[in-house]
Write a protein that holds these residues in place. Structure first.
Motif, PDB file in Angstrom:
ATOM      1  N   PHE A  32      35.463  34.745  33.768  1.00 56.75           N
ATOM      2  CA  PHE A  32      35.307  33.339  34.173  1.00 56.75           C
ATOM      3  C   PHE A  32      34.296  33.234  35.311  1.00 56.75           C
ATOM      4  N   ILE A  33      34.436  34.116  36.302  1.00 56.27           N
ATOM      5  CA  ILE A  33      33.471  34.108  37.413  1.00 56.27           C
ATOM      6  C   ILE A  33      32.088  34.497  36.911  1.00 56.27           C
ATOM      7  N   GLY A  34      32.041  35.458  35.969  1.00 57.19           N
ATOM      8  CA  GLY A  34      30.762  35.852  35.382  1.00 57.19           C
ATOM      9  C   GLY A  34      30.087  34.702  34.663  1.00 57.19           C
ATOM     10  N   ALA A  35      30.889  33.868  33.997  1.00 56.31           N
ATOM     11  CA  ALA A  35      30.329  32.703  33.305  1.00 56.31           C
ATOM     12  C   ALA A  35      29.743  31.709  34.306  1.00 56.31           C
ATOM     13  N   LEU A  36      30.445  31.515  35.435  1.00 54.93           N
ATOM     14  CA  LEU A  36      29.920  30.616  36.468  1.00 54.93           C
ATOM     15  C   LEU A  36      28.606  31.159  37.033  1.00 54.93           C
ATOM     16  N   ALA A  37      28.557  32.484  37.273  1.00 51.38           N
ATOM     17  CA  ALA A  37      27.327  33.103  37.773  1.00 51.38           C
ATOM     18  C   ALA A  37      26.207  32.960  36.755  1.00 51.38           C
ATOM     19  N   VAL A  55      38.758  34.231  22.178  1.00 47.94           N
ATOM     20  CA  VAL A  55      38.918  35.343  21.235  1.00 47.94           C
ATOM     21  C   VAL A  55      37.932  36.462  21.561  1.00 47.94           C
ATOM     22  N   ALA A  56      36.692  36.095  21.904  1.00 43.47           N
ATOM     23  CA  ALA A  56      35.673  37.103  22.215  1.00 43.47           C
ATOM     24  C   ALA A  56      36.047  37.880  23.478  1.00 43.47           C
ATOM     25  N   MET A  57      36.528  37.185  24.503  1.00 50.62           N
ATOM     26  CA  MET A  57      36.923  37.888  25.728  1.00 50.62           C
ATOM     27  C   MET A  57      38.069  38.852  25.454  1.00 50.62           C
ATOM     28  N   THR A  58      39.025  38.414  24.646  1.00 49.08           N
ATOM     29  CA  THR A  58      40.156  39.286  24.313  1.00 49.08           C
ATOM     30  C   THR A  58      39.685  40.499  23.522  1.00 49.08           C
ATOM     31  N   SER A  59      38.791  40.269  22.573  1.00 48.03           N
ATOM     32  CA  SER A  59      38.237  41.367  21.779  1.00 48.03           C
ATOM     33  C   SER A  59      37.458  42.339  22.662  1.00 48.03           C
ATOM     34  N   ASN A  60      36.643  41.796  23.564  1.00 46.09           N
ATOM     35  CA  ASN A  60      35.857  42.649  24.457  1.00 46.09           C
ATOM     36  C   ASN A  60      36.759  43.506  25.344  1.00 46.09           C
ATOM     37  N   SER A  73      17.859  31.303  30.543  1.00 40.46           N
ATOM     38  CA  SER A  73      19.107  31.663  29.852  1.00 40.46           C
ATOM     39  C   SER A  73      19.307  33.171  29.821  1.00 40.46           C
ATOM     40  N   PHE A  74      18.220  33.912  29.556  1.00 38.97           N
ATOM     41  CA  PHE A  74      18.312  35.375  29.519  1.00 38.97           C
ATOM     42  C   PHE A  74      18.680  35.935  30.893  1.00 38.97           C
ATOM     43  N   ALA A  75      18.050  35.412  31.930  1.00 34.08           N
ATOM     44  CA  ALA A  75      18.344  35.886  33.286  1.00 34.08           C
ATOM     45  C   ALA A  75      19.798  35.614  33.644  1.00 34.08           C
ATOM     46  N   GLY A  76      20.295  34.451  33.263  1.00 36.02           N
ATOM     47  CA  GLY A  76      21.694  34.138  33.516  1.00 36.02           C
ATOM     48  C   GLY A  76      22.622  35.086  32.794  1.00 36.02           C
ATOM     49  N   ALA A  77      22.278  35.395  31.537  1.00 38.12           N
ATOM     50  CA  ALA A  77      23.103  36.315  30.750  1.00 38.12           C
ATOM     51  C   ALA A  77      23.120  37.705  31.374  1.00 38.12           C
ATOM     52  N   VAL A  78      21.966  38.172  31.877  1.00 36.42           N
ATOM     53  CA  VAL A  78      21.897  39.493  32.509  1.00 36.42           C
ATOM     54  C   VAL A  78      22.772  39.539  33.752  1.00 36.42           C
TER      55      VAL A  78
END
Length: 369
Positions: free
Chosen positions: A322-327, A286-291, A346-351
């Protein structure tokens, strides 16, 4: 009255427009009267208006040599239109005004006289906030309040001394514009505030009061997206331009996606009784669709996808994320193994994930066509 087409103009009037067909000829007639005695031409910069604005300008240009058209396809936005229009001019002085007849063209001669007679002045602003100026005729009470608030924010946060940095009505020496053009944002609607911020107080600015008039034809372009773009401009300038407006808007949308995801997960747990991992997966979807939907109408409004392209774009956005989530997970895990601090990792991964999503979606989902 048509001028000598072989004489170089002393003044070019740049008119960014979108769906302003009915205003083209009335505006040129008004410029004829207002600029008598000045060698001038007018350049309409049209963002491929569906109402036939470009066609109307072409027809008029065949009748008069002082009317020109810059027809932009695949690009939208007032700031970018103004920049391209000014760069396309050959005159030493360039004015910018809207194509909706709300700016008072009779003030152009006064503005030109200031630059002609006062060599120390670099920029003249048509202001609603000095003597002889008013916005009450062309703005609703709510829009006037919003404009005043934006003006206060721009002046305070960007350290601008001019009374009306939100004005879309100004005249500048071309050589001064060339000094800041590479530092300007092409996205957004408030190019004057961006120019003043980019000049860093070096310009001598004069102001001429004018009354903002009621629109006669067409519809206003002001909406919520423009307001958010202005906030993005403020943040971009406060960071020294390191973060462009588009990235800031993308990150804003991403933050909204966090809230959307939490609400969706809570709803799934409450309404279905699904296990958490299924509710979490539902929330992410839902979040990806909203974004995607918000980025399409806000961050990439100049490349907005419609019809079947919308659904193709949505699928490509899913793939990018999906690729961004893997990265995200990969970088976080690698950093955590090196330095076991979960918050930093976690923050570095999110960035990294967010930057990947931004760059990849720009190249794939909303690529220039």
């Amino acid at each position: 009255m048509q001028q000598n087409p072989n004489a170089l103009p002393d003044l070019t009037v740049v008119v960014p427009c979108y769906n302003e067909r009915d205003n083209v000829r009335p505006l040129v007639d008004l410029l004829d009267k207002a600029l008598a005695g000045i060698r001038w031409n007018v350049l309409f910069v049209d963002d491929d208006s569906p109402d036939g604005t470009a066609k109307e300008v072409r027809a008029l240009a065949r009748e008069r040599g002082d009317v020109r058209l810059l027809h932009r396809v695949g690009r939208r936005g007032l700031a970018g239109a103004c920049i391209e229009g000014i760069l396309s001019s050959v005159s030493p002085v360039v004015a910018v005004m809207d194509g909706d007849l709300q700016h008072d063209e009779t003030k152009l001669a006064d503005m030109f006289a200031v630059l002609r007679d006062r060599s120390e002045v670099d920029l003249v602003i048509g202001s609603r906030h000095v003597e002889g100026g008013s916005a009450s005729g062309g703005l609703s009470a709510l829009r006037e309040w919003g404009s005043d608030l934006a003006t206060k924010l721009a002046r305070r946060l960007l350290k601008i001394s001019a009374s009306d940095p939100m004005s879309g009505f100004f005249m500048i020496r071309r050589e001064r514009f060339n000094e800041v053009v590479t530092d300007l944002q092409t996205q957004g609607f408030k190019i004057l505030a961006d120019m003043l911020a980019a000049s860093r107080g070096r310009w001598n600015v004069a102001e001429v009061g004018y009354e903002f008039r009621t629109r006669q034809h067409g519809e206003s372009k002001m909406d919520t997206a423009i307001t958010l773009e202005f906030l993005g401009l403020i943040l971009s300038r406060l960071t020294g331009g390191i973060f462009p407006i588009r990235l800031i808007l993308f990150l804003m949308v991403g933050l909204s996606g966090v809230a959307v995801q939490l609400v969706a997960v809570r709803f799934a747990l409450w309404a279905t009784g699904f296990p958490f991992y299924i509710a979490q997966s539902f929330g992410v979807w839902v979040a990806m669709t909203s974004n995607f939907a918000l980025n399409n109408i806000l961050t990439y409004r100049d490349r907005m996808l419609r019809g079947l392209a919308w659904f193709r774009g949505l699928l490509s956005f899913y793939a990018v994320c999906f690729i961004g989530a893997l990265a995200n997970v990969g970088v976080a895990e690698l950093l955590y193994e090196t330095w076991p601090n979960w918050a930093v990792a976690s923050f570095a991964g999110a960035v990294v994930g967010a930057l990947w999503n931004f760059v990849a979606s720009a190249l794939v989902t909303w690529r220039m066509r």
